[in-house]
Each structure stands twice: as C-alpha cells, then as structure tokens.
Design a protein around this motif. Structure first.
Motif, PDB file in Angstrom:
ATOM      1  N   TYR A   1       0.718  -1.164  -0.003  1.00 12.60           N
ATOM      2  CA  TYR A   1       0.088  -0.021  -0.163  1.00 12.60           C
ATOM      3  C   TYR A   1       0.805   1.134   0.029  1.00 12.60           C
ATOM      4  O   TYR A   1       1.765   1.245   0.895  1.00 12.60           O
ATOM      5  CB  TYR A   1      -0.758   0.046   1.088  1.00 12.60           C
ATOM      6  CG  TYR A   1      -1.896   1.243   1.273  1.00 12.60           C
ATOM      7  CD1 TYR A   1      -2.569   1.548   0.483  1.00 12.60           C
ATOM      8  CD2 TYR A   1      -1.733   1.949   2.343  1.00 12.60           C
ATOM      9  CE1 TYR A   1      -3.480   2.676   0.427  1.00 12.60           C
ATOM     10  CE2 TYR A   1      -2.399   3.282   2.521  1.00 12.60           C
ATOM     11  CZ  TYR A   1      -3.302   3.492   1.641  1.00 12.60           C
ATOM     12  OH  TYR A   1      -3.925   4.715   1.559  1.00 12.60           O
TER      13      TYR A   1
ATOM     14  N   THR B   1       0.045   7.914  -2.623  1.00 10.84           N
ATOM     15  CA  THR B   1      -1.169   7.757  -3.943  1.00 10.84           C
ATOM     16  C   THR B   1      -2.040   7.125  -3.645  1.00 10.84           C
ATOM     17  O   THR B   1      -3.267   7.036  -4.360  1.00 10.84           O
ATOM     18  CB  THR B   1      -0.367   6.993  -5.096  1.00 10.84           C
ATOM     19  OG1 THR B   1       0.040   5.602  -4.575  1.00 10.84           O
ATOM     20  CG2 THR B   1       0.933   7.516  -5.347  1.00 10.84           C
ATOM     21  N   ASN B   2      -2.464   6.480  -2.378  1.00  8.05           N
ATOM     22  CA  ASN B   2      -3.699   6.029  -1.552  1.00  8.05           C
ATOM     23  C   ASN B   2      -3.948   4.755  -2.786  1.00  8.05           C
ATOM     24  O   ASN B   2      -5.133   4.763  -3.111  1.00  8.05           O
ATOM     25  CB  ASN B   2      -4.915   7.036  -1.675  1.00  8.05           C
ATOM     26  CG  ASN B   2      -5.888   6.242  -0.905  1.00  8.05           C
ATOM     27  OD1 ASN B   2      -5.691   5.472   0.103  1.00  8.05           O
ATOM     28  ND2 ASN B   2      -7.311   6.769  -1.279  1.00  8.05           N
ATOM     29  N   SER B   3      -3.163   3.941  -3.256  1.00  2.44           N
ATOM     30  CA  SER B   3      -3.213   2.791  -4.019  1.00  2.44           C
ATOM     31  C   SER B   3      -2.312   1.727  -3.657  1.00  2.44           C
ATOM     32  O   SER B   3      -1.225   2.041  -2.867  1.00  2.44           O
ATOM     33  CB  SER B   3      -3.086   3.290  -5.555  1.00  2.44           C
ATOM     34  OG  SER B   3      -1.642   3.741  -5.621  1.00  2.44           O
TER      35      SER B   3
ATOM     36  N   CYS C   1     -12.520  -6.528  -8.674  1.00  2.00           N
ATOM     37  CA  CYS C   1     -11.694  -5.295  -9.230  1.00  2.00           C
ATOM     38  C   CYS C   1     -11.627  -5.322 -10.642  1.00  2.00           C
ATOM     39  O   CYS C   1     -10.977  -4.358 -11.128  1.00  2.00           O
ATOM     40  CB  CYS C   1     -10.308  -6.080  -8.828  1.00  2.00           C
ATOM     41  SG  CYS C   1     -10.038  -6.326  -7.136  1.00  2.00           S
TER      42      CYS C   1
ATOM     43  N   ALA D   1      -5.318  -6.715  -4.760  1.00  2.00           N
ATOM     44  CA  ALA D   1      -6.125  -5.584  -4.158  1.00  2.00           C
ATOM     45  C   ALA D   1      -7.480  -6.199  -3.372  1.00  2.00           C
ATOM     46  O   ALA D   1      -7.488  -5.348  -2.456  1.00  2.00           O
ATOM     47  CB  ALA D   1      -6.829  -4.942  -5.367  1.00  2.00           C
TER      48      ALA D   1
ATOM     49  N   ARG E   1      -7.600   0.519 -13.058  1.00  2.00           N
ATOM     50  CA  ARG E   1      -6.332   1.327 -12.993  1.00  2.00           C
ATOM     51  C   ARG E   1      -6.152   2.219 -11.692  1.00  2.00           C
ATOM     52  O   ARG E   1      -5.319   2.477 -11.332  1.00  2.00           O
ATOM     53  CB  ARG E   1      -5.840   1.795 -14.210  1.00  2.00           C
ATOM     54  CG  ARG E   1      -5.528   0.801 -15.429  1.00  2.00           C
ATOM     55  CD  ARG E   1      -5.001   1.478 -16.477  1.00  2.00           C
ATOM     56  NE  ARG E   1      -4.784   0.259 -17.693  1.00  2.00           N
ATOM     57  CZ  ARG E   1      -3.637   0.129 -18.085  1.00  2.00           C
ATOM     58  NH1 ARG E   1      -2.722   1.004 -17.892  1.00  2.00           N
ATOM     59  NH2 ARG E   1      -3.562  -0.860 -19.282  1.00  2.00           N
ATOM     60  N   ASP E   2      -7.476   2.772 -11.321  1.00  2.00           N
ATOM     61  CA  ASP E   2      -7.492   3.586 -10.061  1.00  2.00           C
ATOM     62  C   ASP E   2      -7.240   2.834  -8.821  1.00  2.00           C
ATOM     63  O   ASP E   2      -7.010   3.655  -7.823  1.00  2.00           O
ATOM     64  CB  ASP E   2      -8.587   4.225  -9.937  1.00  2.00           C
ATOM     65  CG  ASP E   2      -9.966   3.567 -10.076  1.00  2.00           C
ATOM     66  OD1 ASP E   2      -9.922   2.213 -10.299  1.00  2.00           O
ATOM     67  OD2 ASP E   2     -11.166   3.931  -9.692  1.00  2.00           O
ATOM     68  N   ILE E   3      -7.182   1.376  -8.883  1.00  2.00           N
ATOM     69  CA  ILE E   3      -6.989   0.960  -7.415  1.00  2.00           C
ATOM     70  C   ILE E   3      -5.632   0.244  -7.392  1.00  2.00           C
ATOM     71  O   ILE E   3      -5.021  -0.500  -6.368  1.00  2.00           O
ATOM     72  CB  ILE E   3      -8.199  -0.069  -7.203  1.00  2.00           C
ATOM     73  CG1 ILE E   3      -8.129  -1.172  -8.219  1.00  2.00           C
ATOM     74  CG2 ILE E   3      -9.327   0.390  -6.986  1.00  2.00           C
ATOM     75  CD1 ILE E   3      -9.039  -2.341  -7.966  1.00  2.00           C
ATOM     76  N   ILE E   4      -4.901   0.138  -8.591  1.00  2.00           N
ATOM     77  CA  ILE E   4      -3.548  -0.395  -8.799  1.00  2.00           C
ATOM     78  C   ILE E   4      -2.509   0.380  -9.596  1.00  2.00           C
ATOM     79  O   ILE E   4      -2.829   1.197 -10.428  1.00  2.00           O
ATOM     80  CB  ILE E   4      -3.705  -1.706  -9.618  1.00  2.00           C
ATOM     81  CG1 ILE E   4      -4.635  -2.924  -9.050  1.00  2.00           C
ATOM     82  CG2 ILE E   4      -2.299  -2.282  -9.974  1.00  2.00           C
ATOM     83  CD1 ILE E   4      -3.865  -3.453  -7.749  1.00  2.00           C
ATOM     84  N   ASP E   5      -1.353   0.606  -8.820  1.00  3.41           N
ATOM     85  CA  ASP E   5      -0.350   1.318  -9.215  1.00  3.41           C
ATOM     86  C   ASP E   5       0.850   0.271  -9.789  1.00  3.41           C
ATOM     87  O   ASP E   5       1.499  -0.066  -8.962  1.00  3.41           O
ATOM     88  CB  ASP E   5       0.397   2.240  -8.409  1.00  3.41           C
ATOM     89  CG  ASP E   5       1.415   3.147  -8.686  1.00  3.41           C
ATOM     90  OD1 ASP E   5       1.554   3.168 -10.119  1.00  3.41           O
ATOM     91  OD2 ASP E   5       1.974   3.643  -7.962  1.00  3.41           O
TER      92      ASP E   5
ATOM     93  N   ARG F   1       0.483  -0.696  -4.666  1.00  7.48           N
ATOM     94  CA  ARG F   1       1.556  -0.213  -5.849  1.00  7.48           C
ATOM     95  C   ARG F   1       2.354  -1.822  -5.931  1.00  7.48           C
ATOM     96  O   ARG F   1       2.901  -2.336  -4.879  1.00  7.48           O
ATOM     97  CB  ARG F   1       2.660   0.618  -5.176  1.00  7.48           C
ATOM     98  CG  ARG F   1       3.988   0.596  -5.849  1.00  7.48           C
ATOM     99  CD  ARG F   1       4.674   1.993  -5.336  1.00  7.48           C
ATOM    100  NE  ARG F   1       5.081   1.790  -4.032  1.00  7.48           N
ATOM    101  CZ  ARG F   1       6.046   0.823  -3.460  1.00  7.48           C
ATOM    102  NH1 ARG F   1       6.691   0.549  -4.278  1.00  7.48           N
ATOM    103  NH2 ARG F   1       6.065   0.799  -2.089  1.00  7.48           N
TER     104      ARG F   1
END
Length: 417
Positions: A24, A28-30, A195, A380, A358-362, A32
């Motif tokens: 985490y 970026t609050n995601s 997801c 995730a 993609r907004d939940i995974i970097d 990584r």
C-alpha cells in the motif's frame, strides 16, 4: 527500497503459477505492485495439482523471484483458487434479536452470517469462502451494514464457495512444502469481479467471463451481489489443439498462428491472405488461407459459449441473458472477434474486454497483461484486510461501524483461509 508490509498474491492457473508482490502506497492511496512473475508448471492442470514436487518447485521459483525483486520477504501470502471441483451457491441466514436493547452489534452480524454458512455440503468438500451480499432488518432489505441500527430480525444473504478437500489440501501442501505460510485463500472469480467490474457494472446485470487456457470461470453480478458462479474444465487452449489437429503443425507453431492470425468472428477477418504453416517435423511447410483458420476457430468458440449458455439456463438465470451484458477477461479475451461471438451465442446486447481498474492499482504497464489479472485482483482484494488492520489498529470501539464490521469478517475468517 523502504521496507513495507508486502503482500504476495498467488494465482494457481492453467499450467502456470503467477505471483505478484504489492504494498500500500500512502502517498498515492493505491496498491503499488513492486514485482511479478509467471512461471510455467507441468505439475498443475486446470488449477489443480498433478505433481506436487513440480508444483512446489514452480511456486518456490515465483515467490523467491518477487522477494528478490522487492528486496524483502513477503509479510502475507494469499492464494486464488480455480477449477471445476469448486461449487458456488447462495444461502440465507437469520438471527432473532430477543433482548430488550434492539441495537444490532457486530456479534449479531457474525451470528447471522454463521447461521447462513451452516448448510449441508458434500462430505468430501469444504467451504472456501463465504461472502456477505446484503442484509435485511425486519424484512426490509437494501442494507449494506446493519451495525448500530435497531431491529428484531436480522437477515443476510451470502455467496458460498466450496471445493473438493483433497484438491484444496494438495494445493496447500504444494505451497507449504517449501516453507511458505498461506494467510488466506479465495475463489479467484470473486476477486476478479470485485476488481475488474466498475461500480456501475456491479449494480446492473453483468456477466463476467474469465477465458483462461485450461479453465473458464463464469459469474453473474446483479444489484451488487454475485448470484451465480461456475468453473468449466476447459479453456482457450482448445483452439490451439484444434489448429494442431487440423493443420498437423507443432504446438509452438499452432500457438503462434492462433495469436497472430486467429479471429473468432467473420467480421474481424480483415483481408484474405495466406498463412505459412510449418509441418510437424519442421522440415517442410504449407499455406492456408486466413478464412480456413477462421473455420477452425469459430465453431469451437461458438461451442464454448453455447456450453456457458446452457449452464446459465440450467441454473435458472436464462432471463438474465436477455437484459445483461458481458465483461471478458483472461488471455482468451485478446482474440479479435471473441466479444462478437459471445454476444451472438449468448444472445447478449453487448460484450467488452476489461482488466483490473487502474485507479486501484499502481503498476508498470506489463502487469496489466491478462496473465496477471487474477493475481492483481487477488492482491487488491486481500490488501483491503491488511490496510484496514494496519491503519485502524487498536481498540475496536474507536473504529467506524463499517471498519468494525470489516474487522469482524476478517477475524471470523468467513472469507476463507
């Protein structure tokens, strides 16, 4: 690299093991992704162990690789299960609150869920996961978190996945044999749906189809809940086998021909050109037209979707096909025309490809390849438990109701593992 709580997600797939390591990222609050690896494995067939030594060797290779790339040991290991030995169904649970104080507590919720999971299953099976879908209080539904509300009758609908104990145990042995500890196991399709589908798709009638090499997983989401799920003991590798048999060419050549020239629907045959086909001994070659390759692939694609349609209708969800649409994922979704063939055979109005949102995974672009989709989704899905436990540790009473509810689910182990 700074040390973080590193989560490893392990996808036991079609003749391969895929692992990702993720952490985490507060900035970026995601989530990584820091490393990933897919390893071919002859000890796995259709998501099940066929040779425990081979499977353990591939699992060790994948996990050791991601640890080396991340430059630290993993803190938790989660596993995504698949295979036609898995069975999935919904069940209903109730709990009467007879005390004078009618305020619903986390213990009441846990008891309702426990009652819902108390359902007879096959003697040689075990429960893999129990996922709450929604609650009702005094016959009034549409409640996502009932804690703190007043009521006399608490009801819950859950989605239960069971699996053949021997298959699950052999897989766990293959993982723990090298010394790894499994912190949780999940049905891969549940992770994918959470997801891959958008919030809007989860609330509508949506069919998710994971087109793997040796297995196909199918699920139906309606009004925010998974109402149907099934794994099939076949996948898109049948296209490769059909090409081998029809063209008498080696597997490597058949795979290349499928991936470079294969289409599943006539409208996607852009031009009629010829394809060179190596002979089985590699000494000679012949030529075929692209349309001939279509004649090999399309009937098989139609057959795969027809089998899916029959299973959905047999389960009583045939009417869904008239108003729903499909989201395709997995390696098989890359074939041009597969969405069109899906729509035609299933009678759907729309079908499209999708991968992890993609907004939940970097992650680097390479990790959004379909081979990593289930592993990314698992990471995730599992990370939510880890992040909440880490960020909201301490006294349970100090947490918000939803966090307390989540923690109750985590501690009661209803998600499996």
């Amino acid at each position: 690299m700074a040390k973080t709580n590193l989560i490893a997600a392990l996808d036991i797939g079609s003749g391969k093991v895929t692992a990702v390591a993720a952490a985490y990222d507060a900035e970026t609050n995601s989530l990584r992704v820091v490393a990933g690896k897919s390893v071919p494995c002859r000890g796995l067939k259709k998501g099940m162990v066929s040779d425990i030594r081979e499977a353990s060797s591939s699992i060790t290779e994948a996990i050791n690789y991601i640890e080396e790339k991340a430059e630290q040991d993993i803190n938790a290991l989660y596993v995504a299960l698949r295979g036609d030995h898995l069975e999935s169904f919904t069940n209903h649970g109730t709990y009467n609150i007879s005390r004078a104080n009618k305020e619903i507590t986390s213990e009441d919720i846990e008891q309702a869920i426990s009652n819902a999971r108390s359902v007879p299953i096959k003697i040689d099976n075990e429960i893999i996961s129990v996922v709450p879908q929604g609650f009702s209080i005094d016959r009034k539904g549409g409640i996502t978190n009932p804690e703190g509300m007043d009521g006399s009758l608490l009801e819950v609908d859950v989605h239960i996945t069971t699996g053949l104990s021997s298959c699950v145990n052999n897989l766990m042995k293959a993982i723990t044999r090298p010394g790894f500890r499994v912190d949780g196991k999940f049905y891969g399709l549940v992770c994918l749906a959470e997801c891959v589908l958008s919030p809007e798709e989860k609330e509508s009638y949506c069919l998710i189809i994971d087109l793997g090499g040796e297995t196909i997983s199918v699920g139906i989401w309606a009004e925010g809940a998974l109402i149907f799920a099934k794994d099939f003991p076949f996948g898109c590798d049948v296209f490769t086998r059909d090409i081998i048999n029809a063209l008498h060419t080696p597997k490597a050549s058949a795979t290349e021909i499928k991936e470079r020239y294969g289409v599943a629907y006539p409208a996607y045959l852009e031009e009629e050109t010829t394809i060179e086909v190596p002979s089985m001994d590699g000494k000679n070659s012949s030529e075929i037209k692209k349309s001939y390759l279509l004649d090999i692939i399309q009937p098989r694609a139609e057959e795969l979707f027809e089998t899916i349609r029959e299973s959905i209708e047999k389960a009583g969800f045939g009417d869904f096909l008239k108003e729903g649409y499909a989201v395709l994922t997995g390696g098989g979704s890359l074939m041009p025309g597969i969405e069109a063939q899906c729509c035609q055979t299933l009678g759907l109005k729309e079908a499209h490809k999708a991968t992890v949102q993609r907004d939940i995974i970097d992650a680097e672009e390479k990790y959004f390849d379909p081979m990593y989709t289930t592993a990314l989704s698992l990471a995730a899905y599992a990370a939510r438990r880890e992040m909440i436990a880490e960020e909201h540790g301490g006294d349970l009473a100090s947490r918000s109701p939803i966090l307390k509810f989540f923690n109750m689910l985590k501690n009661s182990n209803i998600f499996g593992g």
